[in-house]
Scaffold this motif. Structure first.
Motif, PDB file in Angstrom:
ATOM      1  N   LYS A 143       0.804  -1.219   0.000  1.00 41.21           N
ATOM      2  CA  LYS A 143       0.000   0.000   0.000  1.00 41.21           C
ATOM      3  C   LYS A 143       0.843   1.279   0.000  1.00 41.21           C
ATOM      4  O   LYS A 143       0.347   2.353  -0.313  1.00 41.21           O
ATOM      5  CB  LYS A 143      -0.935   0.010   1.214  1.00 41.21           C
ATOM      6  N   ALA A 144       2.093   1.157   0.386  1.00 42.70           N
ATOM      7  CA  ALA A 144       2.954   2.346   0.466  1.00 42.70           C
ATOM      8  C   ALA A 144       3.297   2.867  -0.930  1.00 42.70           C
ATOM      9  O   ALA A 144       3.252   2.127  -1.914  1.00 42.70           O
ATOM     10  CB  ALA A 144       4.234   1.993   1.221  1.00 42.70           C
ATOM     11  N   ASN A 145       3.660   4.149  -0.993  1.00 39.78           N
ATOM     12  CA  ASN A 145       4.138   4.738  -2.250  1.00 39.78           C
ATOM     13  C   ASN A 145       5.596   4.386  -2.518  1.00 39.78           C
ATOM     14  O   ASN A 145       6.032   4.335  -3.671  1.00 39.78           O
ATOM     15  CB  ASN A 145       4.013   6.271  -2.199  1.00 39.78           C
ATOM     16  N   VAL A 167       6.120  -0.609  -6.524  1.00 39.22           N
ATOM     17  CA  VAL A 167       6.570   0.754  -6.206  1.00 39.22           C
ATOM     18  C   VAL A 167       8.082   0.746  -6.047  1.00 39.22           C
ATOM     19  O   VAL A 167       8.697  -0.313  -5.924  1.00 39.22           O
ATOM     20  CB  VAL A 167       5.916   1.276  -4.904  1.00 39.22           C
ATOM     21  N   PRO A 168       8.703   1.937  -6.033  1.00 41.83           N
ATOM     22  CA  PRO A 168      10.161   1.988  -5.898  1.00 41.83           C
ATOM     23  C   PRO A 168      10.629   1.453  -4.542  1.00 41.83           C
ATOM     24  O   PRO A 168       9.979   1.701  -3.536  1.00 41.83           O
ATOM     25  CB  PRO A 168      10.493   3.484  -6.003  1.00 41.83           C
ATOM     26  N   SER A 213      15.143  10.565   0.592  1.00 46.30           N
ATOM     27  CA  SER A 213      14.771  10.216  -0.779  1.00 46.30           C
ATOM     28  C   SER A 213      13.371   9.603  -0.836  1.00 46.30           C
ATOM     29  O   SER A 213      12.587   9.888  -1.742  1.00 46.30           O
ATOM     30  CB  SER A 213      15.797   9.258  -1.373  1.00 46.30           C
ATOM     31  N   GLN A 216      10.910  12.370  -0.494  1.00 41.21           N
ATOM     32  CA  GLN A 216      10.855  13.209  -1.702  1.00 41.21           C
ATOM     33  C   GLN A 216       9.972  12.554  -2.769  1.00 41.21           C
ATOM     34  O   GLN A 216       9.105  13.192  -3.366  1.00 41.21           O
ATOM     35  CB  GLN A 216      12.279  13.404  -2.228  1.00 41.21           C
ATOM     36  N   ILE A 217      10.175  11.265  -2.974  1.00 42.62           N
ATOM     37  CA  ILE A 217       9.390  10.532  -3.972  1.00 42.62           C
ATOM     38  C   ILE A 217       7.931  10.424  -3.523  1.00 42.62           C
ATOM     39  O   ILE A 217       6.999  10.647  -4.294  1.00 42.62           O
ATOM     40  CB  ILE A 217      10.001   9.138  -4.216  1.00 42.62           C
ATOM     41  N   LEU A 220       6.131  13.676  -4.033  1.00 42.80           N
ATOM     42  CA  LEU A 220       5.895  13.971  -5.452  1.00 42.80           C
ATOM     43  C   LEU A 220       4.755  13.110  -5.984  1.00 42.80           C
ATOM     44  O   LEU A 220       3.954  13.549  -6.810  1.00 42.80           O
ATOM     45  CB  LEU A 220       7.174  13.742  -6.269  1.00 42.80           C
ATOM     46  N   ILE A 221       4.674  11.851  -5.508  1.00 44.08           N
ATOM     47  CA  ILE A 221       3.581  10.984  -5.941  1.00 44.08           C
ATOM     48  C   ILE A 221       2.242  11.514  -5.422  1.00 44.08           C
ATOM     49  O   ILE A 221       1.241  11.539  -6.137  1.00 44.08           O
ATOM     50  CB  ILE A 221       3.805   9.539  -5.459  1.00 44.08           C
ATOM     51  N   LYS A 225       4.222  17.177  -9.354  1.00 44.67           N
ATOM     52  CA  LYS A 225       5.341  18.131  -9.349  1.00 44.67           C
ATOM     53  C   LYS A 225       4.838  19.545  -9.646  1.00 44.67           C
ATOM     54  O   LYS A 225       3.983  19.740 -10.463  1.00 44.67           O
ATOM     55  CB  LYS A 225       6.364  17.719 -10.404  1.00 44.67           C
TER      56      LYS A 225
END
Lengths: 225, 225, 225, 225, 225, 225, 225, 225
Positions: A143-145, A167-168, A213, A216-217, A220-221, A225
């Motif tokens: 569920k996390a980004n 996700v990343p 990091s 930050q991601i 932005l998600i 941006k």
């Protein structure tokens, strides 16, 4: 190019928030008490919240006298947080560790991500020696980004996790281990060589950069941006 | 202490079978054709089967002329097998790889284990990037007495497999990868640092020793000591 | 996939015994006293024996108060053993060292192998500088099902021993040495590069995994699979 | 401080024999044919014998035309020998190798020791995987004044040999091996860390220096200083 | 193959003197006081002199009580010497250092060489940064049968010295330095790669083996074999 | 901040001469012929001389057709020089090498220093194995404003030279050597750890940067700032 | 070749000033108080100023008693300065650091450059994370004859600075950092591999040599040779 | 857990798209032509687009015959693209390189990001030796959602860029360089140790993973999760 606060022994990059989106952090370890105080004061008076990393309890006790009620310490993370303005936390960053020895680094990542505006969920001690523990939590983790996957020793957790999510994954090696772990180099190499795509890596024990990091991601998600 | 065959440039340890249970193997790579022939002949005339490793096709073609019908070559494994007496294969060794690039090393392990008397089952390309492929096969893999788990790049496969089975896992790193894989050193370190117990490790790309050790354990489990 | 005990900071893999044949072990070093107590209690109440490794005397003294009479400490090995049910010890594992400096690691291997059900025989300080000491004991050593060969410095003992026996040799490098020993890396490399087949290797100073693997093989040889 | 022959691209240290006892040697590998010829001529006309190392067959063929009958080549050793004056060989240097892959390096050591005035006895392929081969020859080996012990892979031969003799052992690691042998670094480290005293070490594959040093010691033992 | 004294935790190789020419030495560092005492006693009662290396002052004080008048300590060398029989010292070993920081290691080499029967001459702090200091002493140094050349940091002293003498040079790197000295690895590499022939190398800070080897060669030169 | 020529695959920093005092150089190795031609043309038409490094003969032959009479090639240095305007050479840079194998790198340094405006004197093959060769030339060498000292293998030449002169020494390690030379790393470490002050170091085989830096210092000494 | 003061444990190179232009410095760290005193006295009585590096406060306090009024200590730099004759400081050396953690090393460089006769300007904490801080100061920095650029962690500061100036840059890596910084090795490698020409490098944390070399170049630029 | 296509030598993870969001990629290098064809066919018939990386021109020519009109090759990137369904490209990924030697790796990153659905803008040869080139383009670069910053040699570009932007920077080291660049390890270490936050790192020359990760983040920013 703009202004900075010149303290002679340090030049505070107060323009950073405007330029980069987030405020400069204070790396406390090599600094003397008076230097720390000057820095915290300068940022604080400039209206900013301040995050100090790799701070000793003794450093915190010293600063506490000057910022009573506004400053707090996370003993495991070794972070100091000085709050001027409420922080809004959005989205979700999952922070997972392979073992209990990785928790200090995980807490630094967590404190950092929260300081800069992310909600954090933690999943500790779900390493691959007992895969059932990871698989039991994977639906929740998905569920996390963004995921920060932390491991020492052989450092295989990020590879396995990344193979199961969309996700990343930020891989964070720790210096937990001995012998051929080479103070975390082995885990670092594992993560860099991952056959699973979608993993990027940060320095050994660098909970701060992993948390930064990820936040930050995540933001932005959430906000675009 | 007993006898050996003295070829001047080489001393053949024919006592080894009695002392160690298994016959000496011929490492072909650095040897000239005539040297190889002398060695194969000497062992053969002494009544033994002969296994040659890291042999080129050219070396095999040369030897073939002298042992027509009794000698064969596995091109992927680069092994030569010269058979005097039928080999009885018992028990079961599972040989699994993370990717397709590891197959050459896996074949060397397989040929060796079979040569010394083990039945072998192979599971190729079931690495952790797609865990489903491993989990689908795990029940079958669990039937083996010993598992040889082979991987290059980050080398995490043995850790994950060992966590799911109740038999010894021999971890075999390969030089597959690039950059920070350091020609297999990264995979080797991963395996040595495994947080999963019950894993022992052999040298990078050493399919021979992995197959030898797996066979030795497999046969002791089947036949007792 | 099954259940585990969730202590938040740790997730105890109680399914491991069923899945892997042997119970999870507790790596004590990085844990706080209260965490250790919670873990030992949880396992104990679940009916298990508990083995703690890399435990300080201070950690043991703390735990002792809660498990009086059932818990013991091996000072050299730094292992804690908490016994719920008698352990049956079968077969034979030989544990040999090159020097006296390797004894601490040897004791950890020994305690582990015994905890999980093996008889152990020890041969200390029989390194290759005085080969007579090894040759004098070799007939006795050959009786074991598995050998754990331990050495620091140049780490050549496993190669020499494996050349004289017909059972698996688990090579265990130690960090004993200085200068170019590189904290055990040199001994580790020696063992990985052994020209003697039938040797597999574990991490530097990892007496636990050597003992675990030796026991696993020893019991499979004794009882079959 | 004295004279040398200045060839512009090279300065020939003709004073070396007087100063150091032995003549300068020519490292052929990086030199062009014409440069080699100039150097060989200059030394030869100065009355000296010349030893060239790491020379290709092609380089030898070129030089041969100019020194017909006085020049010879050892293909395995890759050495060129140009003889002006008969060499008296005295005493005894034993050169032993672990495997057949080490023979090229052994031959370089042998050619060098003979060129500078030592009798040489060779014992090839008596590595520790089959200790019987070494023990069978040890009485003979003990007769030498100095031993050059050569091994690749795990490099344990010098340690074992030195433990059985009462003369200096020069350990010479080779780059034979793969994976964790790290091109001979592993064997080099083994030899440096030897627990057996009385071993000194030279660079990987440096047969020349091993032969030079062995000869120097051998002659001093025979003739005194 | 012959007898040894079995102390359980240690096996004393009393046959070594007969086999190798010189008595076993005691590496004190990892041993407990009582173990040391047992070992020293056993050797002493067996009629031998005893050399202990890497001994702390505290270890010496403990042993002193039991061997009053016969035992002595070199604080820089950290060596203990227990004398049963007078030692005859013959020939000459030159021990030279690049800097003052190398003196501790030099003293260990010196004590060892003297213990086993060599006369020693010392030349300290004559490194290559001030070449005049070396050149001023070179005539004197050339009188020795063997030279032990000791240096940390860039470790170039042995190369320069060997180019000026006609006897064997044993190069002994030390861990003196910082940064890229890598705890002596840099000096070790320098010595192994020396372009000057006639240099052999021992492990970093291994004054003992340098002294042992120098003495062995020195005595063979003096007495023949 | 100013302009550059944008060739899409490359952005030519034509402002560099004004900003840094010297023109950008062309690293030829990785470039295709047409790319090289475009770059040389652009610089040439902009009025500049052009220096190309690490150029193959084949690359030169291609360019030669377009710049006939103005372009030349140094085969050992692998440098291409395209001349628009006469270069004034002032002061003196001494370039010295330990052996003949270092000459290619020395020539690159020499070509670079000359291209940017220095007179160069060369002293080749004066390494420390025959110190007489260095000492014979030292008075001459002392006349230079800057010395580039080049060596492979153990790399000790810069340390010895710097101890004898009163000008800056730029140490340039080469990859000449084998085994423990680690492709020049050993020489690099030696130079970094030099106990002689006044030495600064450049990358292995980087004749270009050594020549550039030597020229920069030489011209500043000659002309002042 | 000339005289030195022989203190037995040290040989003071008093000829160095004449030969090299600058006086020998005292590396205090490994020396005992009495040794230090002897050395400082000998130089002082010989008429020289004395610079001691890596000195503890305790060492300074001891020496202070004997040179009251003439001796001073820089606590950050850990340098002792004993002044016989006034030092004339000319030209300009710029010393810049990436962070506040590099200041100790910077101060050692500064003290050394000043001791040997250079004016020094310092620019601390202007690392590349906030490029504005560097660009704001670049015009001022460009006025120096030589720049010492100091950085730990990724060590990129010298590359960026050198690209903006027309004078030599001496790159000085520090051990500031953790994990993959490998105690400064990472910063060192960065500097050696700089794509910007005109950078030469010294050992990790070697403020002394950076300051010495910067001063040497600065003075030659000011005064000519 | 779901299905995969079993080709015996390979197991195609066709479930990956559903599980991870993007389709499995084919690593062509180690595969034989027929194996490649089987794999491309299987994926293609399953309805997928196929991306092949590290493919030789020869491999492409072979495949081209079977997929005429639907398959294309990027020679610099060495990627094969087989298109079943149009790819929608959204958002923006900036790909920047320090030099022209990094372009091959950059093209692999670019092809990957485009294949999986991102718009890409390229900025080549804007390394820090000429900072003006970077600063001139920075406003344009800031428009991207993610930046892939590529550099070999000292690898400092990502640190400088990240300090100037407010989006994630994926640092991609290349093996461009020589000597101390250690085949890209130096650049890798630089990036891991960056003092600028917001940088994460992938393996040396791993354009594929950099492109994959950049695309993954870019699309999440554009479309949300």
């Amino acid at each position: 190019m703009k202004k900075y606060i010149d303290l002679d022994f340090a030049k505070l990059d107060i323009e950073r928030k405007e330029r980069r989106g987030f405020q400069e952090t204070v790396f406390c370890e090599p600094k003397e008490n008076n230097e720390l105080l000057e820095i915290f004061k300068a940022f604080f008076e400039n209206g900013a919240n301040v995050l100090g990393t790799r701070a000793s309890l003794e450093q915190f006790e010293f600063l506490k006298k000057h910022f009573e009620g506004k400053i707090s310490y996370n003993k495991k993370a070794k972070t100091i947080t000085l709050i001027n303005n409420e922080i809004e936390q959005i989205g979700e960053v999952a922070i997972i560790t392979g073992g209990t020895g990785d928790i200090a680094v995980a807490e630094e990542a967590s404190e950092t991500a929260k300081f800069f505006g992310s909600r954090v969920k933690k999943y500790y001690d779900i390493g691959i020696a007992g895969l059932n523990r990871l698989l039991d939590n994977i639906e929740e983790i998905r569920k996390a980004n963004v995921i920060v996957a932390i491991a020492g020793m052989e450092g295989a957790l990020p590879s396995v996790v990344a193979g199961l999510v969309n996700v990343p994954v930020i891989a964070l090696p720790t210096s937990v281990g001995y012998g051929a772990s080479l103070n975390g180099l082995s885990a670092l190499l594992t993560m860099l060589n991952s056959c699973t795509e979608g993993i990027t890596v940060v320095n050994i024990d660098n909970g701060f950069n992993a948390g930064y990091s990820a936040n930050q991601i995540n933001r932005l998600i959430e906000k675009g941006k």
